[in-house]
Design an enzyme around this catalytic site. Structure first.
Site, PDB file in Angstrom:
ATOM      1  N   LEU A  20       9.157   8.850  -0.174  1.00 23.75           N
ATOM      2  CA  LEU A  20       9.941   7.712   0.338  1.00 23.75           C
ATOM      3  C   LEU A  20      10.237   6.696  -0.754  1.00 23.75           C
ATOM      4  O   LEU A  20      11.142   5.893  -0.643  1.00 23.75           O
ATOM      5  CB  LEU A  20       9.167   7.016   1.471  1.00 23.75           C
ATOM      6  N   ARG A  22       8.808   5.173  -5.004  1.00 33.54           N
ATOM      7  CA  ARG A  22       7.763   5.119  -6.031  1.00 33.54           C
ATOM      8  C   ARG A  22       7.315   3.667  -6.164  1.00 33.54           C
ATOM      9  O   ARG A  22       8.041   2.848  -6.665  1.00 33.54           O
ATOM     10  CB  ARG A  22       8.342   5.604  -7.371  1.00 33.54           C
ATOM     11  N   GLY A  23       6.116   3.362  -5.667  1.00 33.80           N
ATOM     12  CA  GLY A  23       5.643   1.978  -5.784  1.00 33.80           C
ATOM     13  C   GLY A  23       4.977   1.785  -7.135  1.00 33.80           C
ATOM     14  O   GLY A  23       4.819   2.721  -7.896  1.00 33.80           O
ATOM     15  N   PHE A  25       1.934   1.224  -7.645  1.00 33.83           N
ATOM     16  CA  PHE A  25       0.598   1.844  -7.686  1.00 33.83           C
ATOM     17  C   PHE A  25       0.603   3.302  -7.260  1.00 33.83           C
ATOM     18  O   PHE A  25      -0.440   3.863  -7.025  1.00 33.83           O
ATOM     19  CB  PHE A  25      -0.373   1.092  -6.776  1.00 33.83           C
ATOM     20  N   GLY A  26       1.786   3.911  -7.080  1.00 32.84           N
ATOM     21  CA  GLY A  26       1.719   5.306  -6.650  1.00 32.84           C
ATOM     22  C   GLY A  26       2.909   5.686  -5.808  1.00 32.84           C
ATOM     23  O   GLY A  26       3.918   4.998  -5.791  1.00 32.84           O
ATOM     24  N   HIS A  27       2.758   6.808  -5.100  1.00 37.40           N
ATOM     25  CA  HIS A  27       3.881   7.381  -4.355  1.00 37.40           C
ATOM     26  C   HIS A  27       3.693   7.184  -2.860  1.00 37.40           C
ATOM     27  O   HIS A  27       2.566   7.084  -2.379  1.00 37.40           O
ATOM     28  CB  HIS A  27       3.960   8.873  -4.666  1.00 37.40           C
ATOM     29  N   VAL A  28       4.823   7.140  -2.141  1.00 40.24           N
ATOM     30  CA  VAL A  28       4.775   7.029  -0.687  1.00 40.24           C
ATOM     31  C   VAL A  28       5.528   8.218  -0.102  1.00 40.24           C
ATOM     32  O   VAL A  28       6.637   8.518  -0.550  1.00 40.24           O
ATOM     33  CB  VAL A  28       5.432   5.713  -0.219  1.00 40.24           C
ATOM     34  N   ASP A 137       4.128 -11.359   0.581  1.00 41.46           N
ATOM     35  CA  ASP A 137       5.176 -11.283  -0.434  1.00 41.46           C
ATOM     36  C   ASP A 137       6.511 -11.050   0.239  1.00 41.46           C
ATOM     37  O   ASP A 137       6.818  -9.937   0.638  1.00 41.46           O
ATOM     38  CB  ASP A 137       4.859 -10.119  -1.393  1.00 41.46           C
TER      39      ASP A 137
HETATM   40  C1  LIG Z   1       1.597  -2.821   5.422  1.00 44.49           C
HETATM   41  O1  LIG Z   1       2.143  -2.247   4.261  1.00 44.49           O
HETATM   42  C2  LIG Z   1       1.319  -2.157   3.171  1.00 44.49           C
HETATM   43  C3  LIG Z   1       0.006  -2.676   3.109  1.00 44.49           C
HETATM   44  C4  LIG Z   1      -0.752  -2.544   1.941  1.00 44.49           C
HETATM   45  C5  LIG Z   1      -0.198  -1.893   0.849  1.00 44.49           C
HETATM   46  C6  LIG Z   1      -0.982  -1.735  -0.413  1.00 44.49           C
HETATM   47  O2  LIG Z   1      -0.541  -1.058  -1.317  1.00 44.49           O
HETATM   48  N1  LIG Z   1      -2.197  -2.375  -0.442  1.00 44.49           N
HETATM   49  C7  LIG Z   1      -3.106  -2.291  -1.510  1.00 44.49           C
HETATM   50  C8  LIG Z   1      -2.832  -1.591  -2.690  1.00 44.49           C
HETATM   51  C9  LIG Z   1      -3.795  -1.550  -3.698  1.00 44.49           C
HETATM   52  C10 LIG Z   1      -5.033  -2.193  -3.535  1.00 44.49           C
HETATM   53  C11 LIG Z   1      -5.269  -2.886  -2.342  1.00 44.49           C
HETATM   54  C12 LIG Z   1      -4.321  -2.929  -1.344  1.00 44.49           C
HETATM   55  C13 LIG Z   1       1.106  -1.369   0.889  1.00 44.49           C
HETATM   56  C14 LIG Z   1       1.854  -1.495   2.063  1.00 44.49           C
HETATM   57  N2  LIG Z   1       3.167  -1.037   2.213  1.00 44.49           N
HETATM   58  C15 LIG Z   1       3.848  -0.253   1.315  1.00 44.49           C
HETATM   59  O3  LIG Z   1       3.399   0.106   0.259  1.00 44.49           O
HETATM   60  C16 LIG Z   1       5.246   0.175   1.707  1.00 44.49           C
HETATM   61  C17 LIG Z   1       5.440   1.646   1.315  1.00 44.49           C
HETATM   62  S1  LIG Z   1       7.141   2.104   1.245  1.00 44.49           S
HETATM   63  C18 LIG Z   1       7.563   2.439   2.886  1.00 44.49           C
HETATM   64  N3  LIG Z   1       6.699   2.267   3.876  1.00 44.49           N
HETATM   65  C19 LIG Z   1       7.098   2.526   5.160  1.00 44.49           C
HETATM   66  N4  LIG Z   1       8.330   2.949   5.466  1.00 44.49           N
HETATM   67  C20 LIG Z   1       9.226   3.148   4.486  1.00 44.49           C
HETATM   68  N5  LIG Z   1      10.485   3.583   4.810  1.00 44.49           N
HETATM   69  C21 LIG Z   1       8.855   2.895   3.144  1.00 44.49           C
HETATM   70 BR1  LIG Z   1      10.102   3.134   1.738  1.00 44.49          BR
END
Ligand SMILES: COc1ccc(C(=O)Nc2ccccc2)cc1NC(=O)CCSc1ncnc(N)c1Br
Length: 273
Positions: A20, A22-23, A25-28, A137
């Site tokens: 979905l 590339r963040g 910190f990694g892939h989704v 954010d």
């Molecule tokens: C509640 O959403 C999060 C909550 C937390 C974290 C996170 O990394 N926390 C974290 C990372 C490292 C260390 C400690 C916490 C990340 C997200 N969310 C995301 O990364 C979004 C991913 S992209 C996507 N997601 C859904 N539908 C789509 N169509 C897409 Br495109």
């Protein structure tokens, strides 16, 4: 996927689908939980890339905080699990994808669309502040779009949703309010500033304090060097609201509940959000 905290998820519980995004910190990946057939977004974080010590309790705290947040405009974090190399976050899937791609595609949004987005974000922030969570954010990169076109706030990076949220300067300065750029104490009113920046960027396609160099953006923010271009033409009601949000003195910024009563929001926002 009900947040069954005690559930011990493993990768075998999911069929993995297309990537979905590339963040940092990694892939989704799109994924389907096998038993319930529920579609989710599975975020894979590489332990090697995030400090070992921090990650466990950081994510544990994140899941703890997020498990109490239930709001149509906040992306759900259902749970997490890990193996020896990776950490996996089980996230709500936002089927209409990333907002910033939508903004890039159409350059800027209509006043009705912008007001609807801003009102829904204001409601989500009021909800978060009620739970003593600030500073989601809310820059375009962290906003997703749900199946009904509604905005979802999703934190892509280190998410410390408390009053001492650390913000690495590697992210864009554009959204930081003066008190953060001058790194003095800040409170929930930082979110009103960021929402004002977002409202401006939705209407004009560029953030209000945009500049080539970070040092220029920094200066424009602390001076609140706010200018409204003549193109695209924007109503004076919209400019009035933005001018009440981008105020240097955080105590003088329009409160979120007052924002929802502002004529521009009342006349333009779609109540369904
Ligand atoms: C509640 O959403 C999060 C909550 C937390 C974290 C996170 O990394 N926390 C974290 C990372 C490292 C260390 C400690 C916490 C990340 C997200 N969310 C995301 O990364 C979004 C991913 S992209 C996507 N997601 C859904 N539908 C789509 N169509 C897409 Br495109």
């Amino acid at each position: 996927v009900p947040a069954v905290e005690k559930q011990r998820w493993t990768l075998n519980d999911f069929d993995i689908g297309k990537p979905l995004g590339r963040g940092k910190f990694g892939h989704v990946y799109l994924a389907r939980e096998k038993r319930s057939n529920h579609i989710v977004a599975l975020k894979v974080l590489f332990k090697s890339q995030i400090k070992q010590s921090q990650v466990e309790h950081q994510i544990g705290r994140e899941v703890e905080i997020q498990s109490h947040l239930r709001h149509p405009n906040i992306l759900r974090l259902y749970g997490y699990f890990y193996d020896q190399k990776r950490v996996y976050l089980i996230l709500e899937y936002a089927s209409k994808g990333e907002l910033y791609k939508e903004l890039q595609k159409c350059n800027y949004f209509s006043e009705r669309c912008t007001a609807t987005y801003v009102a829904s974000l204001a409601r989500a922030l009021i909800y978060c502040h009620g739970k003593h969570v600030i500073h989601r954010d809310i820059k375009p990169e962290n906003l997703l779009i749900g199946a009904q076109g509604e905005l979802k706030i999703a934190d892509f990076g280190w998410a410390v949703h408390t009053y001492n949220r650390r913000r690495t300067m590697c992210g864009t300065l554009d959204y930081l309010p003066p008190e953060m750029v001058e790194s003095v104490e800040h409170d929930a009113s930082v979110d009103i500033w960021s929402l004002g920046v977002l409202c401006y960027e939705f209407l004009y396609g560029v953030p209000p304090f945009d500049a080539k160099e970070n040092s220029d953006t920094y200066r424009r923010i602390v001076q609140v060097d706010l200018k409204f271009p003549t193109k695209p033409s924007v109503s004076s009601a919209a400019k009035n609201l933005i001018s009440q949000m981008l105020v240097k003195d955080s105590s003088q910024r329009i409160p979120l509940h007052k924002l929802l009563e502002h004529t521009w929001i009342v006349q333009n926002a779609d109540p369904s959000g």
